[in-house]
Scaffold this motif. Sequence first.
Motif, PDB file in Angstrom:
ATOM      1  N   UNK A  22       0.834  -1.288   0.026  1.00 55.68           N
ATOM      2  CA  UNK A  22      -0.114  -0.148   0.049  1.00 55.68           C
ATOM      3  C   UNK A  22       0.902   1.315  -0.029  1.00 55.68           C
ATOM      4  N   UNK A  23       0.563   2.159  -0.455  1.00 50.00           N
ATOM      5  CA  UNK A  23       1.156   3.460  -0.531  1.00 50.00           C
ATOM      6  C   UNK A  23       1.300   4.173   0.832  1.00 50.00           C
ATOM      7  N   UNK A  24       2.492   4.621   1.244  1.00 51.40           N
ATOM      8  CA  UNK A  24       2.574   5.420   2.332  1.00 51.40           C
ATOM      9  C   UNK A  24       2.112   6.903   2.238  1.00 51.40           C
ATOM     10  N   UNK A  25       1.167   7.538   3.129  1.00 48.14           N
ATOM     11  CA  UNK A  25       0.887   8.832   3.010  1.00 48.14           C
ATOM     12  C   UNK A  25       1.175   9.552   4.341  1.00 48.14           C
ATOM     13  N   UNK A  26       1.874  10.318   4.390  1.00 52.95           N
ATOM     14  CA  UNK A  26       1.818  11.218   5.887  1.00 52.95           C
ATOM     15  C   UNK A  26       0.680  12.194   6.079  1.00 52.95           C
ATOM     16  N   UNK A  27      -0.105  11.846   7.177  1.00 49.95           N
ATOM     17  CA  UNK A  27      -1.235  12.985   7.180  1.00 49.95           C
ATOM     18  C   UNK A  27      -0.894  13.799   8.434  1.00 49.95           C
ATOM     19  N   UNK A  28      -1.077  14.874   8.260  1.00 51.48           N
ATOM     20  CA  UNK A  28      -0.704  15.723   9.534  1.00 51.48           C
ATOM     21  C   UNK A  28      -2.030  15.976  10.256  1.00 51.48           C
ATOM     22  N   UNK A  29      -1.709  16.610  11.495  1.00 48.97           N
ATOM     23  CA  UNK A  29      -2.913  16.621  12.524  1.00 48.97           C
ATOM     24  C   UNK A  29      -3.907  17.278  11.840  1.00 48.97           C
TER      25      UNK A  29
END
Length: 136
Positions: A22-29
């Motif tokens: 799966x793709x890795x996506x960084x989600x901010x708060x």
Amino acid sequence: MAVIPDLADVQDDEMMTSVAAPPSVKVGRVKTIRELDGEVVKTKGVVSEPPSAAGIDLTLLSSIALCPLDQITEPDAYWDWDVIFTEVSSEIQMEMEEARRVQAASLAAAASSAAAAPAAEVGKAGANSSAGALRA
């Protein structure tokens, strides 16, 4: 007779068993509504974040279009399914009884007007026949 596997068959089987990562996506708060409302109150409607919207005056929007949190929140109410079901079913029963009463009243009115119409016609016919007898 034994069949020698083809390279294409081997690759198809391999594709069936392997799964892509799966793709890795960084989600901010993400800020909560309470935090955003606090910022609007502190800055008196002038938004300092995000950088693309820096310096935009939202006082008009917040004074006219946006409702304060205390106006849009309401206390939690406990809903008992049995009580709500009983209330709704009794309202439906009352509406059905009222519809039956209205229908019965309209049928009674129609029946009484239908019964009165032949009697009036008989009276007219009798008057016409007696008038005809007098002329003769």
